[in-house]
Design an enzyme around this catalytic site. Sequence first.
Site, mmCIF file in Angstrom:
data_model
loop_
_atom_site.group_PDB
_atom_site.id
_atom_site.type_symbol
_atom_site.label_atom_id
_atom_site.label_comp_id
_atom_site.label_asym_id
_atom_site.label_seq_id
_atom_site.Cartn_x
_atom_site.Cartn_y
_atom_site.Cartn_z
ATOM 1 N NE ARG B 289 -3.939 -2.151 1.917
ATOM 2 C CZ ARG B 289 -4.797 -2.616 2.804
ATOM 3 N NH1 ARG B 289 -4.725 -2.202 4.049
ATOM 4 N NH2 ARG B 289 -5.723 -3.484 2.459
ATOM 5 C CD GLU B 377 -8.114 1.726 12.527
ATOM 6 O OE1 GLU B 377 -9.187 1.162 12.242
ATOM 7 O OE2 GLU B 377 -7.676 2.708 11.912
#
Lengths: 110, 564
Positions: B289, B377
Amino acid sequence: MTEHAQLKIWRGVDRAAGRWERYEVPFEPGQSVLDGLRWIRANRDPSLAIRFSCINANACKECMIELDGKTVYACTARLEPREMMLAPLANKPLLRDLVTEIAPPAERLS
Amino acid sequence: MANPLHTSTDVLVIGAGGAGMYAAIDAARQGARVLLIDRSLIGRGGATVMAQMTVAVALGAQTPDHWSHHYADTLAAGRGLCAEPLARLLCEEGPDCIREMDAWGIGWARRDGRIVQAQAPGHDRPRCVYVDFLNTGPAVSKTLRTVVNRTAGIRKAGDLAVVDLIVADGEVTGAAALHLVTGAAVTIAAKATVLATGGLTRLYRRNSASANMGGDGYALALRAGATLVDMEFVQFFPIGHLAPRLIGMDPIMWDPFRYKLGGRLLNGNKEEFTSRYGSDESGKYVLTRDLATYAIIKEVDAGRSSPHGGAYLSFEHCSAAALRAAFGPVIDRLAKNDIDLTRMPVEVAPIAHYHMGGITADARMATNVPGLYAAGEAVGGANGANRLSGNAITEALVFGRRAGRSAAEWAAGIAAQPFRPEVARASLDLIAADGGGAGPNTAEMITKLQATMADEVGPLRDAARLRRALARIEELTVALGERPFGAPTAFDLRRLEWFDLRNMLLVAGAVAATALARQESRGAHQREDFPETEASWRVNQIVHWRDSELALVRNPAAVEMAAQ
């Protein structure tokens, strides 16, 4: 190409004492009714109450309202260059403006 | 002021996405009384429900695999900065959580009775499980919601926005919250608290997560005395949907298409370009990414963008039958948006997607403040400078389960409820405060902050841009003032946004300050004024909140690790 929708939105905290307010909203074809409501809050009136979370993924199911008398998700209903009437769900307790109590009873503060 | 609403529990879980629900389930299994709360609806508002992608896990269902291979890939993707105990936990316990989800009936895609594992960029072998079609996140959420609902000992309450954690004698003893439905203040006494509030993608103009992910948990943790780590590393998803306008779909939906069908990434001249940046894809999907984001932005800067300022993604080489076989009803949803992939490319561009940084926690998910745990997260460190694709839901499940267990164990060791109402006074006064006056437009302020973060603290950074961002954040902080605008009332979004901005501005400042301090380029943090990766910067930056100021410390443990 920018077009305009005329949004006529029910406002209030009491079904018997509400009012309709009109907003002219610029948009590009393909945008959603929720995009229009968020535009109103950021550019005209932040006091407008709406409920949403996922914005446009049709995942959170929070943005249910009535559009011209039919129940829709605001995030998947498209803005159109005409008058569109937006009201809170008729069959749920009203909280404010377009927001109703949609949480199951077991998931509310008690 | 009137006495606030009050409730108590053994374990308070803040945030009801994948990590929070798994934490609640496991805490309850240990015998704890659990209160699971969310600022939105239970099990619908986090990032998990939006994930249409895949889950990385070394099941070895198709190809032989071992968690140590997944771990090696995770560390490599993290560019030398992973908190190794956390990365190891993610990889080692992932299979167990995936099997438990399977037993709960999630319906992982199967072929010939075996769970299918797809190849994804950065992985050395096929490792990613999913639920067809583009239904992984909703299936994870639905499965966990069902289990939460049938697990004894879990109470649930939505529409509760936590304003502050309540710290007494250095321990977190609960939380003070704004009840959105009424505008009232609520206090919650808890022996242990789990922050499962997700990431900070709402700080950016274009993002792939829900409107709830404004970094609340990071701000709550900082103000309670916990520290944050790796805050400069924001993951941009390289091929977020840009045009034509698409509704009813997650903007990161193109990733599964690429897993299954490849797809060609092209510039505005319809040329393949990733090889110019040292990464030749040749129609396959192999680029990590951080590298793909860099390549697209550089191509746009060079004047070769697609019409809306991104790149083209083309599946025109795929037949209608192949597309239908891979994506079934999704093809019809695309058709409703006037998108026919057999005859047109779509436009894509990097979009804020995930936060590698977060709350500092050990492998028990304990923070440095007793009684406070983190999950999912919200935890920083496991993924270093760049997260491997597929690791987000794995960490939500693994860290959620572990945090729930640890919190329940901590709570079991506490006899009396430690909460003292007088300690919550300042937070309750703030929730009840009438700041008067019209005040600025809070929705517009959020839009301005998002523009600043996107333009000045995006994937490509330099000192001038980062200093402008810090100045802008300071201006907005001054405009926000000390008290929310107007008096408390039912479902007042302006009031909620005032509290959101209080958190968002603090967290935005932490991202910009750590990005300015890190004078090198690594993973998701690319400095145009410091383009090289420096061995001396193989350190983690830790953020503290001291005397109402952010303070940065370089983690000496990581320095020692690098020196070995």
